[in-house]
Scaffold this motif. Structure first.
Motif, short mmCIF file in Angstrom:
data_model
loop_
_atom_site.label_atom_id
_atom_site.label_comp_id
_atom_site.label_asym_id
_atom_site.label_seq_id
_atom_site.Cartn_x
_atom_site.Cartn_y
_atom_site.Cartn_z
N SER A 42 0.87 -1.17 0.00
CA SER A 42 0.00 0.00 0.00
C SER A 42 0.91 1.21 0.00
N ARG A 43 0.94 1.93 -1.10
CA ARG A 43 1.86 3.05 -1.24
C ARG A 43 1.10 4.28 -1.73
N THR A 44 1.28 5.39 -1.03
CA THR A 44 0.67 6.65 -1.42
C THR A 44 1.34 7.16 -2.68
N ARG A 45 0.54 7.51 -3.68
CA ARG A 45 1.09 8.03 -4.93
C ARG A 45 1.53 9.48 -4.78
N TRP A 46 0.81 10.26 -3.98
CA TRP A 46 1.18 11.65 -3.69
C TRP A 46 0.56 12.04 -2.36
N ASP A 47 1.13 13.07 -1.73
CA ASP A 47 0.61 13.56 -0.46
C ASP A 47 -0.74 14.24 -0.69
N THR A 48 -1.70 13.91 0.15
CA THR A 48 -3.03 14.51 0.04
C THR A 48 -3.72 14.45 1.39
N THR A 49 -4.69 15.30 1.58
CA THR A 49 -5.49 15.26 2.81
C THR A 49 -6.75 14.42 2.61
N GLU A 50 -6.97 13.95 1.39
CA GLU A 50 -8.12 13.10 1.08
C GLU A 50 -7.92 11.69 1.65
N ALA A 51 -9.00 11.00 1.85
CA ALA A 51 -8.93 9.60 2.29
C ALA A 51 -8.29 8.75 1.19
N ALA A 52 -7.63 7.68 1.58
CA ALA A 52 -7.00 6.79 0.59
C ALA A 52 -8.06 6.20 -0.33
N ASP A 53 -7.80 6.23 -1.64
CA ASP A 53 -8.69 5.64 -2.61
C ASP A 53 -7.87 5.05 -3.76
N GLU A 54 -8.53 4.50 -4.77
CA GLU A 54 -7.82 3.85 -5.88
C GLU A 54 -6.96 4.81 -6.69
N LEU A 55 -7.31 6.09 -6.68
CA LEU A 55 -6.57 7.07 -7.46
C LEU A 55 -5.28 7.52 -6.76
N ASN A 56 -5.35 7.83 -5.47
CA ASN A 56 -4.18 8.39 -4.79
C ASN A 56 -3.34 7.37 -4.04
N THR A 57 -3.77 6.11 -4.03
CA THR A 57 -3.00 5.07 -3.33
C THR A 57 -2.92 3.82 -4.20
N TYR A 58 -1.71 3.31 -4.36
CA TYR A 58 -1.51 2.05 -5.07
C TYR A 58 -1.59 0.94 -4.05
N GLN A 59 -2.52 0.00 -4.22
CA GLN A 59 -2.66 -1.12 -3.30
C GLN A 59 -2.73 -2.41 -4.10
N GLN A 60 -1.96 -3.39 -3.68
CA GLN A 60 -1.97 -4.68 -4.36
C GLN A 60 -1.64 -5.77 -3.34
N GLN A 61 -2.20 -6.93 -3.56
CA GLN A 61 -1.95 -8.08 -2.68
C GLN A 61 -1.94 -9.33 -3.53
N ALA A 62 -1.14 -10.31 -3.13
CA ALA A 62 -1.07 -11.57 -3.86
C ALA A 62 -0.92 -12.71 -2.88
N ASP A 63 -1.45 -13.87 -3.22
CA ASP A 63 -1.27 -15.07 -2.41
C ASP A 63 -0.23 -15.95 -3.08
N VAL A 64 0.71 -16.43 -2.29
CA VAL A 64 1.72 -17.36 -2.80
C VAL A 64 1.61 -18.62 -1.94
N VAL A 65 1.24 -19.72 -2.55
CA VAL A 65 1.07 -20.98 -1.82
C VAL A 65 2.27 -21.88 -2.16
N LEU A 66 2.88 -22.39 -1.11
CA LEU A 66 4.04 -23.29 -1.27
C LEU A 66 3.69 -24.65 -0.67
N GLU A 67 3.91 -25.69 -1.44
CA GLU A 67 3.70 -27.06 -0.95
C GLU A 67 5.06 -27.71 -0.83
N MET A 68 5.34 -28.27 0.33
CA MET A 68 6.62 -28.91 0.55
C MET A 68 6.41 -30.35 0.92
#
Length: 68
Positions: A42-68
């Protein structure tokens, strides 16, 4: 190290300027099984007083499953 008050290094923009985060990797073998890593960014694209949203914040998540 000079920070901007939010933990970011003023010189580099590094979000972990105070070195409070770490990725732990075991030094020995793990028991057989299923392991799941969920890295998230979750990384802010630029400083703002607005709430975090899809435009001003880059957010990404991924699942990595490992079987051993």
């Amino acid at each position: 190290m000079p920070t901007d008050g939010r933990g970011r290094d003023r010189r580099t923009g590094d979000d972990d300027a105070e070195r409070l985060r770490a990725l732990l990797v075991p030094s020995g073998p793990l028991p057989t099984g299923r392991y799941r890593l969920v890295p998230a960014l979750s990384r802010t694209r630029w400083d703002t007083t607005e709430a975090a949203d899809e435009l001003n914040t880059y957010q990404q998540q991924a699942d990595v499953v490992l079987e051993m």
